[in-house]
Design a protein around this motif. Structure first.
Motif, PDB file in Angstrom:
ATOM      1  N   LYS A 195      25.703   7.338  42.522  1.00 13.87           N
ATOM      2  CA  LYS A 195      24.543   6.443  42.476  1.00 13.87           C
ATOM      3  C   LYS A 195      24.222   5.836  43.833  1.00 13.87           C
ATOM      4  O   LYS A 195      23.116   5.333  44.036  1.00 13.87           O
ATOM      5  CB  LYS A 195      24.777   5.332  41.452  1.00 13.87           C
ATOM      6  N   TYR A 196      25.200   5.845  44.768  1.00 10.22           N
ATOM      7  CA  TYR A 196      24.949   5.304  46.097  1.00 10.22           C
ATOM      8  C   TYR A 196      24.581   6.389  47.106  1.00 10.22           C
ATOM      9  O   TYR A 196      24.257   6.060  48.254  1.00 10.22           O
ATOM     10  CB  TYR A 196      26.180   4.562  46.615  1.00 10.22           C
ATOM     11  N   ARG A 197      24.638   7.645  46.718  1.00 11.58           N
ATOM     12  CA  ARG A 197      24.431   8.718  47.680  1.00 11.58           C
ATOM     13  C   ARG A 197      22.976   8.715  48.183  1.00 11.58           C
ATOM     14  O   ARG A 197      22.025   8.739  47.398  1.00 11.58           O
ATOM     15  CB  ARG A 197      24.762  10.064  47.037  1.00 11.58           C
ATOM     16  N   GLY A 198      22.816   8.649  49.491  1.00 10.88           N
ATOM     17  CA  GLY A 198      21.484   8.644  50.092  1.00 10.88           C
ATOM     18  C   GLY A 198      20.765   7.319  49.956  1.00 10.88           C
ATOM     19  O   GLY A 198      19.567   7.237  50.249  1.00 10.88           O
ATOM     20  N   ARG A 199      21.457   6.259  49.545  1.00  6.54           N
ATOM     21  CA  ARG A 199      20.835   4.942  49.359  1.00  6.54           C
ATOM     22  C   ARG A 199      21.726   3.874  49.980  1.00  6.54           C
ATOM     23  O   ARG A 199      22.876   4.126  50.343  1.00  6.54           O
ATOM     24  CB  ARG A 199      20.632   4.672  47.870  1.00  6.54           C
ATOM     25  N   SER A 200      21.190   2.669  50.096  1.00  5.52           N
ATOM     26  CA  SER A 200      21.938   1.560  50.679  1.00  5.52           C
ATOM     27  C   SER A 200      22.737   0.849  49.597  1.00  5.52           C
ATOM     28  O   SER A 200      22.368   0.870  48.405  1.00  5.52           O
ATOM     29  CB  SER A 200      20.985   0.562  51.357  1.00  5.52           C
ATOM     30  N   ALA A 201      23.832   0.216  50.016  1.00  9.46           N
ATOM     31  CA  ALA A 201      24.687  -0.533  49.079  1.00  9.46           C
ATOM     32  C   ALA A 201      25.183  -1.787  49.778  1.00  9.46           C
ATOM     33  O   ALA A 201      25.300  -1.837  51.004  1.00  9.46           O
ATOM     34  CB  ALA A 201      25.865   0.330  48.627  1.00  9.46           C
ATOM     35  N   VAL A 202      25.481  -2.811  48.987  1.00  8.25           N
ATOM     36  CA  VAL A 202      25.982  -4.082  49.507  1.00  8.25           C
ATOM     37  C   VAL A 202      27.360  -4.334  48.900  1.00  8.25           C
ATOM     38  O   VAL A 202      27.551  -4.207  47.677  1.00  8.25           O
ATOM     39  CB  VAL A 202      25.038  -5.250  49.196  1.00  8.25           C
ATOM     40  N   VAL A 203      28.314  -4.710  49.778  1.00  4.54           N
ATOM     41  CA  VAL A 203      29.690  -4.974  49.357  1.00  4.54           C
ATOM     42  C   VAL A 203      30.104  -6.321  49.935  1.00  4.54           C
ATOM     43  O   VAL A 203      29.857  -6.609  51.105  1.00  4.54           O
ATOM     44  CB  VAL A 203      30.653  -3.873  49.850  1.00  4.54           C
ATOM     45  N   ILE A 204      30.732  -7.160  49.096  1.00  6.35           N
ATOM     46  CA  ILE A 204      31.327  -8.422  49.548  1.00  6.35           C
ATOM     47  C   ILE A 204      32.828  -8.187  49.697  1.00  6.35           C
ATOM     48  O   ILE A 204      33.478  -7.726  48.743  1.00  6.35           O
ATOM     49  CB  ILE A 204      31.061  -9.560  48.545  1.00  6.35           C
ATOM     50  N   LEU A 205      33.399  -8.490  50.846  1.00 13.28           N
ATOM     51  CA  LEU A 205      34.820  -8.198  51.067  1.00 13.28           C
ATOM     52  C   LEU A 205      35.511  -9.347  51.796  1.00 13.28           C
ATOM     53  O   LEU A 205      34.870 -10.196  52.422  1.00 13.28           O
ATOM     54  CB  LEU A 205      35.000  -6.885  51.838  1.00 13.28           C
ATOM     55  N   GLU A 206      36.825  -9.327  51.670  1.00 15.17           N
ATOM     56  CA  GLU A 206      37.678 -10.289  52.355  1.00 15.17           C
ATOM     57  C   GLU A 206      38.903  -9.536  52.873  1.00 15.17           C
ATOM     58  O   GLU A 206      39.591  -8.844  52.116  1.00 15.17           O
ATOM     59  CB  GLU A 206      38.107 -11.401  51.399  1.00 15.17           C
ATOM     60  N   ARG A 207      39.185  -9.657  54.159  1.00 12.88           N
ATOM     61  CA  ARG A 207      40.356  -8.988  54.746  1.00 12.88           C
ATOM     62  C   ARG A 207      41.610  -9.780  54.381  1.00 12.88           C
ATOM     63  O   ARG A 207      41.676 -10.986  54.574  1.00 12.88           O
ATOM     64  CB  ARG A 207      40.207  -8.871  56.263  1.00 12.88           C
ATOM     65  N   ARG A 208      42.631  -9.065  53.923  1.00 15.75           N
ATOM     66  CA  ARG A 208      43.871  -9.708  53.498  1.00 15.75           C
ATOM     67  C   ARG A 208      44.955  -9.637  54.577  1.00 15.75           C
ATOM     68  O   ARG A 208      45.784 -10.545  54.669  1.00 15.75           O
ATOM     69  CB  ARG A 208      44.379  -9.058  52.207  1.00 15.75           C
ATOM     70  N   ASN A 209      44.980  -8.579  55.365  1.00 16.88           N
ATOM     71  CA  ASN A 209      45.974  -8.480  56.440  1.00 16.88           C
ATOM     72  C   ASN A 209      45.424  -7.573  57.534  1.00 16.88           C
ATOM     73  O   ASN A 209      44.362  -6.951  57.392  1.00 16.88           O
ATOM     74  CB  ASN A 209      47.330  -7.970  55.929  1.00 16.88           C
ATOM     75  N   ASN A 210      46.173  -7.501  58.626  1.00 11.11           N
ATOM     76  CA  ASN A 210      45.734  -6.701  59.777  1.00 11.11           C
ATOM     77  C   ASN A 210      46.000  -5.217  59.590  1.00 11.11           C
ATOM     78  O   ASN A 210      45.606  -4.414  60.442  1.00 11.11           O
ATOM     79  CB  ASN A 210      46.435  -7.185  61.055  1.00 11.11           C
ATOM     80  N   ALA A 211      46.690  -4.845  58.525  1.00 12.74           N
ATOM     81  CA  ALA A 211      46.979  -3.438  58.282  1.00 12.74           C
ATOM     82  C   ALA A 211      45.827  -2.713  57.592  1.00 12.74           C
ATOM     83  O   ALA A 211      45.921  -1.515  57.349  1.00 12.74           O
ATOM     84  CB  ALA A 211      48.248  -3.304  57.442  1.00 12.74           C
ATOM     85  N   GLY A 212      44.741  -3.416  57.263  1.00  9.49           N
ATOM     86  CA  GLY A 212      43.578  -2.780  56.664  1.00  9.49           C
ATOM     87  C   GLY A 212      43.373  -3.068  55.188  1.00  9.49           C
ATOM     88  O   GLY A 212      42.416  -2.564  54.587  1.00  9.49           O
ATOM     89  N   LYS A 213      44.220  -3.888  54.602  1.00  9.21           N
ATOM     90  CA  LYS A 213      44.080  -4.199  53.177  1.00  9.21           C
ATOM     91  C   LYS A 213      42.935  -5.197  52.987  1.00  9.21           C
ATOM     92  O   LYS A 213      42.876  -6.222  53.667  1.00  9.21           O
ATOM     93  CB  LYS A 213      45.381  -4.779  52.633  1.00  9.21           C
ATOM     94  N   ILE A 214      42.040  -4.905  52.064  1.00 10.94           N
ATOM     95  CA  ILE A 214      40.911  -5.792  51.779  1.00 10.94           C
ATOM     96  C   ILE A 214      40.724  -5.913  50.272  1.00 10.94           C
ATOM     97  O   ILE A 214      41.108  -5.032  49.492  1.00 10.94           O
ATOM     98  CB  ILE A 214      39.598  -5.279  52.412  1.00 10.94           C
ATOM     99  N   ALA A 215      40.151  -7.042  49.861  1.00  6.38           N
ATOM    100  CA  ALA A 215      39.683  -7.241  48.485  1.00  6.38           C
ATOM    101  C   ALA A 215      38.160  -7.249  48.524  1.00  6.38           C
ATOM    102  O   ALA A 215      37.564  -7.847  49.425  1.00  6.38           O
ATOM    103  CB  ALA A 215      40.217  -8.558  47.914  1.00  6.38           C
ATOM    104  N   TYR A 216      37.513  -6.604  47.565  1.00 11.95           N
ATOM    105  CA  TYR A 216      36.068  -6.453  47.665  1.00 11.95           C
ATOM    106  C   TYR A 216      35.443  -6.323  46.275  1.00 11.95           C
ATOM    107  O   TYR A 216      36.113  -6.102  45.269  1.00 11.95           O
ATOM    108  CB  TYR A 216      35.714  -5.226  48.501  1.00 11.95           C
TER     109      TYR A 216
END
Length: 776
Positions: free
Chosen positions: A435-456
């Motif tokens: 459903k997102y292919r070829g279209r724009s999407a919005v994501v809200i995220l929060e970084r949890r650590n410097n290793a790349g882990k995020i909650a979104y």
């Protein structure tokens, strides 16, 4: 005799007695803990012991640095016979205030009958009488490496190398003080290196004399070679800066300049001023913020800037600074002041470092805009628009920008990403849903650590910028303030690609230009003594090249004159020539001696084999212990055998068991060659220096250092035998019972022959010492 002359004569007769009567505040004997009748050997031992104990790199006591400086100052006085005699006679050797202060008190007693010019009795060599304004700029080696060099990527540094007993240093002090205060206020860095106390740093900077002035920018050193006047120093610092930091803006190019915000992904800054040249303060600011902002300068007195000044309603009599972001028709922020100060500019620009909706083009930018949460009160959430390039996605981006401008908050950052340029980042968040292919999407995220882990949490539907999309996103952000658990999904994202990094060819081109510039500067300004190895190598290559051409030319001419031989004769001739050339080549490699003459360096032959070694001669010394003597000497002889044909090289070995203290004193002058041992270190006496090789130039007082090859690189381990005594007994019986250990010892001298070749080429680093220590 006239009364005035008689008084002067009496005063000069009394001065030595008065100076000796009043002891100085600084007593080098007391600092080193030695008596006035101590020999130079005792003084040297005391200095080495205290220097090891109080060196700032080893001693973490807050007063260790000051104590180390006092120890160095005391040793500088007592190791010099002239300074020591002056101190014993007058109580002062240019290192304390006692004699000068005593003079000043006595002058007032005679002041009624005589007139003395105060400058006549001023001793400029006295470091304590000098201007103390340099104290806050003093640099030490660790401070320079760990702080100054990284900071030079944000601002240029002007550094002065000075010392005591330096006429020229005193001569330039008034100009230096004025320029240092002025440049520091503008944002440049200032540093002072005392060559007497920071000899290691002075050598690292390449300063062979005092005073020396140099500039440091982006970790690169540039020497100052002009007259020391205010204008030259100011221009020198300005020339250190890149030439493309600030662009001149007029009515013709301002629209193009401000419209580049999307390509540069940076806000653009304009300074309107009535100065015809760009102020140095503005250039230094542009260098400090070059990773975040693009800078332009408008000279309001120039014809061709009237439209620009009128459009933005500029007061031509007051300097004005404007920041433009996504909208070029109006500035995002403005500041005006009759006199632009550094602090005012820093505060203004630090609040406008990013666009309203910045594009994530690198991992560094992602970490700055979306920092890792440190506590619940410091939560930072990023609203990310995953979109594409081109007109197809322009409407979605404009709607997202409008939403971000209307909902500016400290806890929210609005950013966008081009999905095709950061595919791994986009796939990790959208899970490659159809459903997102070829279209724009919005994501809200929060970084949890410097290793790349995020909650979104991603919006359920693709982002089109409609009113409904705006209401849905606004509702989610309101829920997020009260319910952090709204970000229910977790994932790990890889580091973002650096989209704006220059191409390899561009980086190679600029590196080549820097290298050519360094060579050009070294050719005309550097110390010729340091350039001799390079010049010698260059002339040798030219000689070999032209010599080969000349020999080949003569060979061709002689061949044309001779008649061509028959087939058998030609074959025989070629065979004879090959045999002759092989024999000649073999003879050239055979040393003059059929053996390697290695003598032990002892206190008996120390003076003749090192201290008074003839100019141009060097002594190559192997460091060994009693237990490693036999295998190391065998390997040493094998490695250096091909070099024994040179009469200027002498080969010796030094027993570590007898002369460890002498070796460690020398290694203190080798930068990062070996850590300075601490006398309280329990491993101090266990430090293994076997396998070290030193090439000692007794006449010029320098040495080159070879550090042993690590035994673990080729499979041998030193611990494969219980001790070396077993190895020696086995060798005496003719049956090596511990061959792996023997091999590991010999492996310490692996690649020594390559080091010897570099030694003869003159390309090894040299470590200079003030004098050769006694071999006790």
């Amino acid at each position: 005799m006239e009364p005035g002359r008689a008084g002067c004569l009496l005063l000069f007769l009394l001065l030595p007695a008065l100076g000796a009567a009043a002891p100085g505040e600084f007593d080098p004997y007391r600092v080193l803990g030695v008596g006035r009748s101590s020999s130079q050997a005792d003084i040297k031992k005391a200095y080495k012991r205290l220097a090891r104990e109080w060196h700032p790199d080893k001693n973490k006591d807050p007063g260790a640095e000051d104590k180390f400086i006092q120890i160095s100052k005391a040793y500088e006085i007592l190791s010099n016979e002239e300074k020591r005699a002056n101190f014993d006679r007058y109580g002062d050797a240019g290192e304390s205030q006692g004699f000068a202060q005593q003079q000043h008190r006595q002058f007032h007693r005679f002041h009624d009958g005589f007139y003395f010019d105060e400058s006549f009795f001023h001793f400029p060599f006295n470091s304590e009488r000098r201007d103390t304004s340099d104290e806050k700029y003093l640099l030490h080696f660790s401070h320079y490496i760990n702080e100054i060099v990284p900071d030079s990527f944000k601002k240029p540094y002007l550094i002065k190398i000075t010392s005591d007993w330096c006429f020229s240093c005193i001569h330039i002090e008034p100009v230096w003080k004025e320029v240092a205060q002025e440049l520091e206020a503008l944002g440049a860095g200032i540093g002072v290196v005392h060559a007497g106390y920071e000899r290691r740093l002075a050598h690292h900077l390449g300063a062979h004399s005092t005073p020396t002035l140099l500039g440091l920018i982006n970790g690169k050193i540039t020497f100052f070679h002009n007259a020391v006047v205010r204008e030259n120093l100011r221009q020198f610092v300005e020339n250190l800066l890149p030439g493309n930091l600030v662009e001149k803006i007029t009515d013709k190019n301002y629209i193009r300049f401000l419209s580049d915000w999307k390509k540069d992904n940076k806000p653009h800054v304009l300074l309107f001023d009535h100065m015809p040249v760009v102020p140095l303060l503005y250039k230094l600011t542009a260098f400090a913020y070059r990773d975040y902002l693009s800078f332009g300068y408008v000279y309001v007195g120039l014809r061709g800037t009237e439209q620009l000044s009128s459009q933005y309603n500029i007061n031509v009599y007051t300097p004005t600074m404007m920041v433009f972001k996504e909208h070029i028709d109006r500035p995002a922020d403005v500041v005006q002041a009759r006199e632009m100060k550094k602090q005012l500019i820093d505060d203004f620009l630090s609040q406008n470092k990013f666009l309203m909706v910045a594009r994530l083009t690198s991992q560094r930018l992602f970490q700055e805009l979306c920092p890792v949460k440190k506590s619940h009160r410091q939560r930072k959430h990023c609203v990310v628009l995953l979109t594409g390039e081109g007109e197809k996605f322009a409407e979605a981006y404009e709607a997202f920008l409008t939403f971000a401008v209307a909902n500016t908050k400290d806890t929210l950052k609005f950013v966008y990403v081009y999905s095709d340029r950061q595919p791994e980042f986009a796939d990790a968040l959208l899970m490659d849903e159809e459903k997102y292919r070829g279209r724009s999407a919005v994501v809200i995220l929060e970084r949890r650590n410097n290793a790349g882990k995020i909650a979104y949490k991603a919006l359920e539907e693709a982002w089109q910028g409609s009113k409904e999309d705006n209401f849905i996103l606004l509702d989610l952000l309101d829920q997020l303030r009260t319910d952090p658990g709204l970000l229910s999904s977790e994932t790990v994202v890889a580091d973002l690609n650096d989209e704006l990094a220059p191409m390899f060819l561009v980086r190679w081109f600029y590196s080549t230009l820097d290298y050519i510039s360094d060579c050009w500067d070294s050719l005309f300004h550097s110390n010729w003594r340091e350039m001799m190895p390079l010049l010698s190598l260059l002339f040798s290559a030219l000689f070999i090249l032209f010599g080969t051409v000349i020999v080949q030319a003569f060979s061709d001419s002689s061949d044309t004159r001779d008649s061509p031989p028959s087939g058998k004769e030609e074959t025989a001739t070629k065979t004879e020539k090959n045999d002759a050339s092989f024999s000649k080549e073999s003879n050239s490699r055979i040393p003059k001696k059929g053996f390697v003459e290695v003598t032990e360096l002892t206190d008996i032959n120390y003076t003749s084999n090192l201290v008074r070694l003839r100019p141009g001669h060097m002594n190559v010394v192997l460091i060994l212990s009693n237990s490693t003597k036999t295998p190391l000497l065998q390997k040493f002889a094998l490695e250096v055998y091909t070099f024994t044909g040179s009469s200027s090289l002498h080969f010796s070995f030094l027993s570590l068991d007898k002369h460890r203290e002498w070796l460690e004193y020398l290694l203190e002058f080798a930068q990062d060659a070996a850590p300075i041992p601490n006398q309280y270190d329990k491993h101090f006496l266990e430090r293994d220096y076997t396998g070290y090789v030193l090439a000692l130039n007794g006449h010029k007082k320098y040495f080159c250092l070879f550090k042993p090859h690590r035994s673990g690189d080729e499979g041998g381990t030193l611990g494969s035998c219980e001790d070396y005594d077993a190895l020696q007994h086995a060798e005496a019986r003719g049956k090596p019972s511990c061959s792996p250990g023997s091999r590991s010892i010999k492996n310490k001298l692996h690649k020594l022959s390559f080091w010897m070749e570099r030694l003869l080429e003159g390309s090894l680093q040299r470590f200079y010492i003030p004098s050769w220590p006694a071999l006790d």
